[in-house]
Scaffold this motif. Structure first.
Motif, mmCIF file in Angstrom:
data_model
loop_
_atom_site.group_PDB
_atom_site.id
_atom_site.type_symbol
_atom_site.label_atom_id
_atom_site.label_comp_id
_atom_site.label_asym_id
_atom_site.label_seq_id
_atom_site.Cartn_x
_atom_site.Cartn_y
_atom_site.Cartn_z
ATOM 1 N N LYS A 78 11.130 77.504 43.651
ATOM 2 C CA LYS A 78 11.879 76.855 42.616
ATOM 3 C C LYS A 78 12.687 77.563 41.473
ATOM 4 C CE LYS A 78 9.713 72.425 43.248
ATOM 5 N NZ LYS A 78 9.371 71.298 42.846
ATOM 6 N N MET A 79 13.778 77.220 40.909
ATOM 7 C CA MET A 79 14.239 77.947 39.751
ATOM 8 C C MET A 79 13.579 77.443 38.759
ATOM 9 S SD MET A 79 17.710 75.792 39.180
ATOM 10 C CE MET A 79 17.557 73.819 39.015
ATOM 11 N N CYS A 80 13.810 78.493 37.462
ATOM 12 C CA CYS A 80 13.114 78.030 36.189
ATOM 13 C C CYS A 80 14.296 77.230 35.429
ATOM 14 C CB CYS A 80 12.943 79.366 35.342
ATOM 15 S SG CYS A 80 11.795 80.456 36.254
ATOM 16 N N GLN A 81 13.774 75.940 34.948
ATOM 17 C CA GLN A 81 14.366 75.170 34.246
ATOM 18 C C GLN A 81 13.652 74.479 33.016
ATOM 19 O OE1 GLN A 81 16.648 72.532 36.971
ATOM 20 N NE2 GLN A 81 15.205 70.658 36.149
ATOM 21 N N TYR A 82 14.394 74.307 32.014
ATOM 22 C CA TYR A 82 13.590 73.535 30.981
ATOM 23 C C TYR A 82 14.877 72.578 30.093
ATOM 24 C CZ TYR A 82 10.660 72.630 27.089
ATOM 25 O OH TYR A 82 9.837 72.327 26.083
ATOM 26 N N LYS A 83 14.265 71.333 29.722
ATOM 27 C CA LYS A 83 15.123 70.816 28.927
ATOM 28 C C LYS A 83 14.936 70.716 27.389
ATOM 29 C CE LYS A 83 16.658 66.981 30.624
ATOM 30 N NZ LYS A 83 17.121 65.644 31.089
ATOM 31 N N VAL A 84 16.049 71.384 26.605
ATOM 32 C CA VAL A 84 15.788 71.625 25.094
ATOM 33 C C VAL A 84 16.326 70.315 24.592
ATOM 34 C CG1 VAL A 84 16.749 73.163 23.401
ATOM 35 C CG2 VAL A 84 16.367 74.107 25.714
#
Length: 145
Positions: free
Chosen positions: A138-144
């Motif tokens: 999986k890619m790295c993602q984050y909701k800021v």
């Protein structure tokens, strides 16, 4: 060969863009991390600022697709790092958030096979997402927020 590269770029771009709309999170996202990262309010304007750093680790060169201050694809020398300040100005941005992400390209492993490079996202100096050193697909993602 050109068709394979174009097809791969299309698939990765679609994955990146599709991932930006969802709230699936990265493989090891700390769901409580948003609550523990303190925003940096801008005095008087009501803006909230966060320093976000995307990293792709490894050696050699690789393609990197990212969504930070813009959506972009680059061929980079590893290790690679990009830092930007994300400014949330509207109530909707502060409540819902904005997604940042990085899709690392492939790098050769110790056994000679290709695998995803390791990626990390830090928010205001705290690690909030990674892909387990490249072990997750999986890619790295984050909701800021």
């Amino acid at each position: 060969m050109r068709k394979i590269v174009s097809g791969t770029a299309l698939v990765l771009t679609a994955t990146l863009l599709t991932g930006c709309g969802g709230d699936n999170g990265p493989a090891t996202a700390d769901k409580s991390a948003n609550a523990s990262v303190k925003p940096k309010p801008d005095s008087g304007s009501g803006e909230v600022k966060h320093e976000v750093t995307l990293e792709v680790l490894g050696t050699g060169t690789s393609q990197v697709y990212y969504n930070l201050d813009t959506n972009k694809m680059e061929k980079v020398k590893l290790p690679w790092k990009k830092t930007s300040t994300i400014t949330l100005t509207t109530d909707a941005e502060k409540r819902i958030g904005t997604t940042v992400s990085v899709v690392p390209g492939s790098v050769p492993g110790s056994d000679g096979t290709l695998h995803a490079a390791a990626c990390v996202i830090t928010l205001d100096g705290k690690k909030v997402a990674d892909n387990q050193g490249g072990k997750s697909d999986k890619m790295c993602q984050y909701k800021v927020k």
